[in-house]
Scaffold this active site. Structure first.
Site, PDB file in Angstrom:
ATOM      1  N   HIS A   1      -2.939   7.024   3.268  1.00 46.16           N
ATOM      2  CA  HIS A   1      -3.474   5.725   2.864  1.00 46.16           C
ATOM      3  C   HIS A   1      -4.769   5.460   3.636  1.00 46.16           C
ATOM      4  CE1 HIS A   1      -3.954   1.647   1.867  1.00 46.16           C
ATOM      5  NE2 HIS A   1      -3.431   1.136   2.956  1.00 46.16           N
TER       6      HIS A   1
ATOM      7  N   ASN B   1     -10.191  -0.139   1.459  1.00 44.08           N
ATOM      8  CA  ASN B   1      -8.742  -0.062   1.284  1.00 44.08           C
ATOM      9  C   ASN B   1      -8.397  -0.510  -0.136  1.00 44.08           C
ATOM     10  OD1 ASN B   1      -5.994  -0.506   1.240  1.00 44.08           O
ATOM     11  ND2 ASN B   1      -5.909  -1.562   3.211  1.00 44.08           N
TER      12      ASN B   1
ATOM     13  N   CYS C   1       0.820  -1.223   0.000  1.00 46.44           N
ATOM     14  CA  CYS C   1       0.000   0.000   0.000  1.00 46.44           C
ATOM     15  C   CYS C   1       0.848   1.265   0.000  1.00 46.44           C
ATOM     16  CB  CYS C   1      -0.924   0.012   1.211  1.00 46.44           C
ATOM     17  SG  CYS C   1      -1.951  -1.448   1.323  1.00 46.44           S
TER      18      CYS C   1
END
Ligand code: UT7
Length: 327
Positions: free
Chosen positions: A254, A284, A114
């Site tokens: 994030h 996500n 990520c």
């Protein structure tokens, strides 16, 4: 004269198909209430059929090029951060460069979970400031629903698909790439991994039977690390930039868990309106989460002509990173 790198175009693309928390209740033993209070997620997007990362990237890149006023032939290089490329090889970057008729430019994928988009921006800063390139595209994309373990309620409720891209140029005006920080700790890698499909455990009937081509995640362990890594990344990037917390206008981090974003915002002493949040819509999206949020923030005027923006991420590796942008 020293050269700078500027974000001059942003774009994103998400699949149309929406999976709500009510839909998740039909797949695993969970509830809208649990998902909302523990993560902040209300719904996520999911690619269907054979749609793959390159399909999302192509649209996101076109949007970023359009904002930048670039033709495909203006692009001198494209790099794609992802853990879900179309194929192990050839790279998704090369497929997209060909599809968008960018010519025989350098094109490659890289992987930092990520954190990939921030790793990509740091690479772009190096390429542009050193004069290796004048105009390049940085992409973060993932289709994590393609490798989700739909039997694991601790992870499957989190993930969604999407792509985000930026056009980075040696010529402004735009968002100047400023101070940065990046790091990793492979000793913690086992807490977030896809065990099967690589050279250690090549694809076999056994790896498929054991569900090893899906995401394994020790959520609580990652959570603890994430809060520390996000804070650390922000502070080190700010320090390198010579910017103080009080001068930050917006946090675009994030989007993994609302509680992690809130903890980072509290550490930076930011007001709620200084934090860009879209996790409720997309979940996500891994490498795509920051460039999707950045594009939305820019197009919605949450980023203005004089904004100082902090980016921060953590992910598989484990990896982490931060970058300061000055508009
Ligand atoms: O981008 C990087 C990728 N990963 C992450 O960012 C993950 C970071 N971690 C997290 O976001 C959180 O750890 C989770 C959202 C994954 C889990 O939240 P948590 O507050 O850490 O919950 P937990 O894992 O400690 O589980 C608490 C309870 C457990 O039940 P018991 O043992 O207390 O009875 C779980 O079995 O919640 C249960 N649980 C669920 N209940 C309903 C776990 N998942 C679910 C679920 N629905 N989906």
């Amino acid at each position: 004269m020293s050269r700078n790198a500027y974000i001059v175009g942003t774009g994103h693309h998400v699949p149309e198909h929406v999976v709500t928390n009510a839909d998740m209740e039909k797949i695993v033993d969970t509830s809208d209430e649990w998902i909302t209070t523990r993560t902040g997620i209300k719904e996520r997007r999911k690619v269907e059929g054979s749609t793959a990362s390159s399909d999302l990237v192509s649209v996101a890149v076109q949007n970023a090029m359009e904002m930048a006023g670039w033709k495909p032939s203006d692009v001198q290089g494209i790099i794609v951060g992802t853990v879900t490329p179309d194929y192990p090889f050839p790279s998704t970057a090369a497929l997209v460069a060909d599809r968008l008729k960018m010519g025989n430019i350098p094109a490659y994928d890289f992987e930092a979970g990520c954190t990939a988009f921030i790793y990509g921006l740091i690479q772009a800063k190096a390429f542009i400031e050193s004069g290796i390139m004048d105009r390049m595209i940085v992409v973060g994309v993932d289709c994590l629903t393609k490798i989700t373990n739909w039997d694991d309620r601790g992870s499957c409720i989190l993930f969604g698909d999407g792509a985000g891209a930026v056009a980075v140029s040696s010529e402004g005006p735009g968002g100047r790439l400023g101070g940065w920080h990046w790091g990793s700790d492979g000793s913690l890698g086992e807490h977030l991994m896809q065990i099967g499909g690589g050279s250690k455990n090549p694809a076999s009937h056994g790896t498929v039977d054991r569900n090893e081509h899906t995401i394994f995640m020790n959520g609580a362990r990652i959570f603890k690390h994430a809060v520390r890594a996000m804070h650390d990344s922000c502070m080190k990037a700010l320090e390198q930039d010579g910017t103080e917390k009080k001068d930050v206008d917006l946090l675009v981090s994030h989007q993994a868990n609302l509680r992690i974003i809130d903890a980072t915002a509290r550490a930076l002493e930011l007001e709620p309106e200084q934090v860009y949040i879209n996790i409720q819509k997309y979940g996500n999206t891994s490498a795509a989460s920051i460039p999707i949020a950045l594009d939305e923030a820019y197009r919605s005027d949450a980023i203005r002509e004089t904004s100082t923006v902090v980016l921060a991420a953590f992910g598989a590796g484990l990896t982490w990173g931060g970058m300061i942008l000055h508009w």
